[in-house]
Design a protein around this motif. Structure first.
Motif, PDB file in Angstrom:
ATOM      1  N   LEU A  18       0.535  -1.242   0.099  1.00 26.16           N
ATOM      2  CA  LEU A  18       0.090   0.069  -0.079  1.00 26.16           C
ATOM      3  C   LEU A  18       0.927   1.188   0.033  1.00 26.16           C
ATOM      4  N   TRP A  19       2.321   0.966   0.229  1.00 24.31           N
ATOM      5  CA  TRP A  19       3.087   2.235   0.106  1.00 24.31           C
ATOM      6  C   TRP A  19       4.136   1.930  -0.833  1.00 24.31           C
ATOM      7  N   VAL A  20       4.757   3.425  -0.933  1.00 28.22           N
ATOM      8  CA  VAL A  20       5.816   3.459  -2.068  1.00 28.22           C
ATOM      9  C   VAL A  20       7.073   3.853  -1.285  1.00 28.22           C
ATOM     10  N   GLY A  26      14.044   7.598   1.166  1.00 29.26           N
ATOM     11  CA  GLY A  26      13.681   6.208   1.726  1.00 29.26           C
ATOM     12  C   GLY A  26      12.502   6.497   2.782  1.00 29.26           C
ATOM     13  N   SER A  27      11.603   7.320   2.785  1.00 27.58           N
ATOM     14  CA  SER A  27      10.559   7.439   3.508  1.00 27.58           C
ATOM     15  C   SER A  27       9.465   6.618   2.807  1.00 27.58           C
ATOM     16  N   HIS A  28       8.399   6.009   3.694  1.00 25.67           N
ATOM     17  CA  HIS A  28       7.135   5.407   3.035  1.00 25.67           C
ATOM     18  C   HIS A  28       5.829   6.334   2.824  1.00 25.67           C
ATOM     19  N   ILE A  29       5.574   6.215   1.676  1.00 23.21           N
ATOM     20  CA  ILE A  29       4.629   7.187   1.480  1.00 23.21           C
ATOM     21  C   ILE A  29       3.420   6.315   1.005  1.00 23.21           C
ATOM     22  N   TRP A  30       2.220   6.497   1.408  1.00 26.99           N
ATOM     23  CA  TRP A  30       0.983   5.835   1.086  1.00 26.99           C
ATOM     24  C   TRP A  30       0.913   5.737  -0.464  1.00 26.99           C
ATOM     25  N   GLN A  31       0.324   4.835  -0.933  1.00 31.92           N
ATOM     26  CA  GLN A  31       0.341   4.802  -2.537  1.00 31.92           C
ATOM     27  C   GLN A  31      -0.600   5.816  -2.875  1.00 31.92           C
ATOM     28  N   ASP A  32      -1.789   6.127  -2.282  1.00 30.07           N
ATOM     29  CA  ASP A  32      -2.748   7.107  -2.809  1.00 30.07           C
ATOM     30  C   ASP A  32      -2.235   8.414  -2.603  1.00 30.07           C
ATOM     31  N   GLU A  33      -1.363   8.710  -1.685  1.00 36.50           N
ATOM     32  CA  GLU A  33      -0.812  10.143  -1.607  1.00 36.50           C
ATOM     33  C   GLU A  33       0.222  10.080  -2.755  1.00 36.50           C
ATOM     34  N   TRP A  34       1.079   9.044  -2.833  1.00 33.95           N
ATOM     35  CA  TRP A  34       2.083   8.961  -3.874  1.00 33.95           C
ATOM     36  C   TRP A  34       1.379   9.173  -5.290  1.00 33.95           C
ATOM     37  N   ASP A  35       0.329   8.751  -5.487  1.00 29.19           N
ATOM     38  CA  ASP A  35      -0.505   9.038  -6.887  1.00 29.19           C
ATOM     39  C   ASP A  35      -1.070  10.487  -6.938  1.00 29.19           C
ATOM     40  N   ASN A  39       3.488  10.909  -8.458  1.00 29.22           N
ATOM     41  CA  ASN A  39       4.634  10.315  -8.320  1.00 29.22           C
ATOM     42  C   ASN A  39       5.898  11.157  -7.583  1.00 29.22           C
ATOM     43  N   VAL A  40       5.653  12.102  -6.753  1.00 26.22           N
ATOM     44  CA  VAL A  40       6.746  13.066  -6.371  1.00 26.22           C
ATOM     45  C   VAL A  40       6.639  12.909  -4.826  1.00 26.22           C
ATOM     46  N   CYS A  41       7.781  12.732  -4.192  1.00 28.88           N
ATOM     47  CA  CYS A  41       7.780  12.469  -2.684  1.00 28.88           C
ATOM     48  C   CYS A  41       7.312  13.950  -2.047  1.00 28.88           C
ATOM     49  N   PRO A  42       6.303  13.741  -1.096  1.00 29.74           N
ATOM     50  CA  PRO A  42       5.689  14.643  -0.347  1.00 29.74           C
ATOM     51  C   PRO A  42       7.139  15.125   0.574  1.00 29.74           C
ATOM     52  N   ASN A  43       7.799  14.544   0.874  1.00 27.21           N
ATOM     53  CA  ASN A  43       8.701  14.638   1.849  1.00 27.21           C
ATOM     54  C   ASN A  43      10.089  15.316   1.509  1.00 27.21           C
ATOM     55  N   CYS A  44      10.648  14.944   0.259  1.00 28.72           N
ATOM     56  CA  CYS A  44      12.036  15.451  -0.280  1.00 28.72           C
ATOM     57  C   CYS A  44      11.925  16.089  -1.570  1.00 28.72           C
ATOM     58  N   ASN A  45      10.770  15.920  -2.117  1.00 33.69           N
ATOM     59  CA  ASN A  45      10.299  16.510  -3.577  1.00 33.69           C
ATOM     60  C   ASN A  45      11.098  15.709  -4.630  1.00 33.69           C
ATOM     61  N   PHE A  46      11.634  14.356  -4.363  1.00 35.09           N
ATOM     62  CA  PHE A  46      11.859  13.479  -5.451  1.00 35.09           C
ATOM     63  C   PHE A  46      11.152  13.364  -6.292  1.00 35.09           C
TER      64      PHE A  46
END
Ligand SMILES: [Zn+2]
Lengths: 275, 293
Positions: A18-20, A26-35, A39-46
């Motif tokens: 359920l997560w990416v 390296g942080s774990h992001i919920w799949q729906d949040e990632w989508d 597909n950008v990391c809310p934590n580090c802007n990757f």
């Protein structure tokens, strides 16, 4: 080429959990949040990979995107085999995996009401490598822009020329740039958007030839591979080497734009085009 | 399913069968044998061709931005009575000279000098002749910093619309983008033991075979020989080398190269510029094989 094994791993993670896991922080992001965050990391802007069709959806006004040249797909003309098998099998595998038939999706549509043509590379298909079919679609789309006097935008995401097609793939650099040269002659804007990663023969052809070169944050952009350079000079390269930020500093990029702001940015650029 | 090209199939086999009476015929050579000949330390390099086939060479220096790259040289030159702009990768004749010329691995300033000379050729209405012989563009920090990719991309794009004829001759190693950066010609000629490749066989082997020692397999798979590339309609003509290779008879190979260049120039200089550019666009538009369903 090592890139697409990574992309497959990422895909598996997405399917099974359920997560990416962000490849950068390296942080774990919920799949729906990632989508939802494209597909950008809310934590580090990757900025993670995104499919060509998703990009088309983000770029073009609702319901205006019309895909072109969908009948083009790769052929194993060299009968290329390596230790892991034949290129022919890889083509079929990648078609099945991605649902598309080449490493680029081309089409036309409207961007904030402005008609434009775009080719969007998809990194999931054979590492976004530049094959004969890729070159053909990028050129055909350039020709369509040329014939109809429309601005042309190319999104790159590629490990470079496709080895399995030998020099035929190398020559796609000349083929695509011949299309760009004609746009230049007719003063039709060509905008290049470089996304993670854009390397090798793609960087050394159309991707660097934009009237504007735009990049997503942190995108790896370069000619020679990091490992090859390290082997040649016998030392470690700095962390930020060959990143969008490094290229901006060295004068090869006009701007770095977040994925969520790209449409607005490109719309604004196109609004300055006084045709 | 329709495959878009593939007219001249099996030319390679025909040619190999024709020459069975020769001592070491091309057919008996593997792709890897040819790689080794193309890199032979005594193989003639650009400066040998200059000495043998050009009656005059006025070298011109510098890219006007940064420096003068010795890996690519160029200038006004005369071949028979034909005045041209000559540009080429220049390997050294000795270890010392190779260091000085960086083994013909050019940096952005080399490609930018080449482009400046091509534009100069257009200004002077002179055809351009390029000699290709490089392991590849230089992979280094300063090359990336100064825009290796941009410099090659720019050359490829500008060559597509250069308003004078261009003849390119692959005399040794045609190393990937580093070769193509001066290689977008109206005619691409290739010596029979030269190679032209998207990646070095060693590089390809280390990626796809995970071991550089599989380079001979990669060389075979990549279709890098002149005969293979003529089959795939990437090059236009093969210049046959004498005996065991170009290094065994400088006089003979330089004569052959001279004749081939002159023959092609004679045709090209008579073509009106707009037709020349249209044909060049068509030539590169047609390269590649894919399916349409
Ligand atoms: Zn992150």
């Amino acid at each position: 080429m090592a890139w697409y094994s990574k992309a497959i791993t990422e895909k598996k993670q997405q399917k099974n959990t359920l997560w990416v896991k962000c490849k950068q922080c390296g942080s774990h992001i919920w799949q729906d949040e990632w989508d939802n965050n494209l597909n950008v990391c809310p934590n580090c802007n990757f900025h993670g990979s995104i499919s060509a069709h998703q990009r088309a959806e983000l770029l073009f006004d609702d319901g205006t995107f019309y895909e072109m040249f969908t009948d083009i797909s790769p052929v194993d003309s060299l009968n290329f085999k390596d230790l892991k098998g034949s290129y022919k099998d890889k083509i079929e595998e990648n078609k099945k995996k991605t649902g598309i038939s080449e490493s680029v999706v081309s089409g036309r549509g409207q961007i904030s009401g402005i008609p434009a043509v775009a080719s969007i590379m998809d990194f999931r298909f054979l590492g976004g490598s530049l094959g004969s079919g890729t070159g053909e679609k990028i050129l055909q789309a350039a020709n369509f822009a040329y014939d109809n006097h429309l601005p042309y935008i190319v999104f790159s995401a590629s490990g470079g020329a496709r080895m399995q097609e030998g020099v035929l793939s190398l020559m796609q650099m000349a083929k695509t740039c011949a299309g760009v040269a004609r746009l230049n002659k007719k003063d039709i804007p060509f905008i290049s958007v470089l996304t993670n990663p854009t390397t090798g023969g793609v960087t050394a052809s159309y991707a660097m030839m934009g009237d504007l070169n735009i990049a997503e944050p942190g995108a790896v952009i370069g000619f020679a591979g990091r490992r090859v350079i390290e082997q040649t000079i016998g030392e470690k390269l700095p962390e930020d080497f060959q990143t969008a930020e490094y290229l901006l500093e060295h004068g090869f990029i006009d701007a770095i734009v977040n994925r969520k702001d790209l449409k607005e940015y490109l719309s604004k650029v196109l609004s300055y085009y006084n045709r | 399913m329709v495959v878009n090209t593939g007219v001249k199939v099996l030319v390679q086999k025909e040619q190999t069968q024709k020459k069975v009476n020769g001592k070491q015929v091309a057919s008996q050579r593997t792709a890897w044998d040819i790689v080794k000949i193309s890199r032979h330390p005594e193989r003639p390099v650009l400066q040998d061709y200059i000495k043998h086939i050009f009656s005059d060479f006025m070298e011109l220096h510098g890219d006007r931005y940064f420096s003068d790259d010795h890996a690519i040289i160029g200038g006004f030159a005369t071949i028979a009575c034909q005045k041209v702009m000559l540009i080429g990768h220049n390997k050294g004749k000795s270890a010392l000279e190779n260091v000085e010329r960086n083994f013909a691995m050019a940096k952005p300033e080399g490609y930018r000098k080449a482009l400046r000379l091509m534009k100069l050729a257009q200004r002077f209405n002179l055809p351009v002749v390029t000699f290709i012989d490089t392991p590849g563009a230089f992979p280094g920090i300063e090359a990336e910093e100064r825009g290796q990719a941009e410099s090659i991309a720019k050359n490829i794009t500008e060559m597509a619309s250069l308003e004078v004829p261009v003849v390119s001759v692959v005399i040794g190693e045609g190393g990937s983008g580093g070769a193509l950066g001066i290689g977008v010609g109206d005619r691409i000629l290739m010596l029979s033991n030269a190679i032209y490749s998207v990646i070095s066989p060693e590089g390809c082997a280390s990626i796809l075979w995970r071991d550089a020692s599989f380079a001979p397999d990669a060389a075979e798979a990549l279709n890098i020989t002149a005969h293979a590339l003529l089959n795939h309609e990437v090059i236009d003509e093969i210049i046959q080398e004498p005996g065991e290779g170009a290094h065994t008879d400088y006089q003979k190979i330089t004569d052959e190269v001279k004749n081939a260049i002159l023959k092609n120039l004679r045709t090209l200089v008579n073509i009106p510029t707009d037709v020349l550019l249209e044909k060049r666009f068509e030539k590169y538009s047609a390269i590649g094989k894919f399916q349409t369903s």
